[in-house]
Motif scaffolding. Structure first.
Motif, PDB file in Angstrom:
ATOM      1  N   CYS A  27      35.253  37.149  43.796  1.00 16.02           N
ATOM      2  CA  CYS A  27      35.678  37.595  42.472  1.00 16.02           C
ATOM      3  C   CYS A  27      36.949  36.837  42.097  1.00 16.02           C
ATOM      4  O   CYS A  27      37.962  36.944  42.804  1.00 16.02           O
ATOM      5  CB  CYS A  27      35.942  39.099  42.463  1.00 16.02           C
ATOM      6  N   PRO A  28      36.934  36.079  41.012  1.00 21.63           N
ATOM      7  CA  PRO A  28      38.117  35.304  40.628  1.00 21.63           C
ATOM      8  C   PRO A  28      39.230  36.171  40.028  1.00 21.63           C
ATOM      9  O   PRO A  28      40.334  35.682  39.807  1.00 21.63           O
ATOM     10  CB  PRO A  28      37.558  34.326  39.594  1.00 21.63           C
ATOM     11  N   PHE A  29      38.913  37.460  39.810  1.00 23.57           N
ATOM     12  CA  PHE A  29      39.895  38.337  39.156  1.00 23.57           C
ATOM     13  C   PHE A  29      40.695  39.176  40.162  1.00 23.57           C
ATOM     14  O   PHE A  29      41.920  39.239  40.099  1.00 23.57           O
ATOM     15  CB  PHE A  29      39.179  39.249  38.154  1.00 23.57           C
ATOM     16  N   CYS A  30      39.965  39.804  41.092  1.00 24.48           N
ATOM     17  CA  CYS A  30      40.670  40.662  42.051  1.00 24.48           C
ATOM     18  C   CYS A  30      40.686  40.087  43.459  1.00 24.48           C
ATOM     19  O   CYS A  30      41.307  40.654  44.360  1.00 24.48           O
ATOM     20  CB  CYS A  30      40.072  42.073  42.062  1.00 24.48           C
ATOM     21  N   GLY A  31      39.970  38.946  43.656  1.00 24.29           N
ATOM     22  CA  GLY A  31      40.009  38.269  44.942  1.00 24.29           C
ATOM     23  C   GLY A  31      39.108  38.857  45.998  1.00 24.29           C
ATOM     24  O   GLY A  31      39.084  38.379  47.137  1.00 24.29           O
TER      25      GLY A  31
END
Length: 344
Positions: A27-31
């Motif tokens: 996930c590029p947002f929350c890792g």
């Protein structure tokens, strides 16, 4: 659809990205990362198929490649990569011969070779038929280009030939034949007509000029000429000239010899007058004959070229028809092979 948009991060709801090297979703947002087994296999294939339908081949290829990292012999994934390499969405498109002109054979060949290497033995025949269809498509494309090129050359040859020939239709004759425009026949006929006209004029002038008026049968002294007829014994008659006196006869002979001397070259001059035009006329005919032979050579070559173009066009069209038939048969066989596999 650049990435696999259907996979949503359970933590934040963001769109997950695929990291093929790590074999996981990220996930590029929350890792947060997820193992690729987190999602079902069918879901990846559905995503890939949906991307293909939307024309998003890059995303579809990534999904299929992701599937192949998990299952290298997966038929649907191998099939999908091959079709994407061919810039096609379905097996049915393999029968559309015009599409092969846009195919990168190197890219498609590598994808199909990979499928032949990694696919299950019972499914390998599908990719063998696909490879055969692609090869047929390449030959079809080449034959089509050759036929189109020959058609253009045929048109050019016909246009070029019209510069040198006159068709029978133009001449008012029957049939599809023609005559070479520069044929020397008309030139020879024109020269012959001109020569005979000149011959007649020269002969007439010669007879008028060369006839000796002081010949004994024709000569009449001016003093003895009767200017009008006389009425004698009930009718008008021309009086017979009186015989020449010795002085008149001597004068006639002198004039006769003088005229003869002055005109002693008349025959030679007449022959020269007759012969002189033959030179220019012969030169005109010679030039016409040379031009005719040159044009005949060009027309003969054009005839041979036109015949060869027509043979090549017929041959290529026949080849294209046969290749199209072969691909239709291949596609039918491929559809029978893939149907039960895709329905599983």
């Amino acid at each position: 659809m650049k990435d696999l948009k259907e996979h949503i991060c359970p933590s934040c709801g963001g769109v997950l990205r695929v990291d093929i090297k790590k074999q996981m979703y990220e996930c590029p947002f929350c890792g947060v990362t997820f193992d690729y087994d987190y999602f079902r296999e069918d879901s990846v294939l559905d995503i890939a198929e949906d991307a293909v339908l939307k024309g998003e081949n890059h995303s579809a290829r990534k999904a299929y490649e992701f599937m192949l990292t998990k299952e290298p012999d997966n038929f649907e994934a191998l099939r999908g990569v091959c079709l994407i390499s061919l810039k096609m969405a379905h097996t049915e498109e393999l029968r559309q011969m015009d599409k092969y002109s846009k195919v990168d054979r190197d890219v498609a060949g590598k994808a199909i070779d990979r499928a032949l290497r990694d696919s299950k033995p019972e499914e390998r025949v599908y990719f063998e038929l696909m490879k055969d269809s692609v090869d047929n498509g390449a030959v079809y494309t080449s034959a089509r280009k050759s036929a189109e090129s020959d058609i253009e050359k045929l048109k050019s040859a016909k246009e070029e030939m019209r510069k040198y020939v006159i068709s029978n239709e133009t001449l008012g004759l029957e049939g599809d034949g023609y005559q070479i425009a520069s044929s020397p026949k008309s030139t020879i006929a024109a020269c012959a007509t001109a020569f005979f006209a000149w011959f007649f004029v020269v002969i007439v002038v010669f007879l008028c000029v060369h006839t000796n008026p002081y010949d004994a049968k024709r000569y009449v002294p001016k003093v003895s000429r009767q200017t009008h007829n006389i009425y004698y014994n009930g009718s008008y008659v021309t009086p017979t000239p009186a015989p020449l006196t010795p002085e008149q006869e001597a004068k006639r002979v002198e004039l006769y010899n003088q005229f003869k001397e002055e005109h002693r070259n008349d025959v030679r001059n007449m022959l020269i007058a007759l012969v002189v035009p033959l030179g220019p006329m012969g030169l005109i005919i010679l030039v016409s004959e040379i031009k005719y032979r040159r044009d005949l050579k060009i027309v003969t070559k054009l005839e041979n070229d036109i015949r060869d173009y027509r043979v090549n066009i017929r041959s290529n069209k026949s080849k294209m028809k046969e290749l199209n038939k072969m691909n239709i048969e291949n596609v039918e066989k491929m559809k029978k092979i893939e149907a039960p596999i895709l329905d599983r």
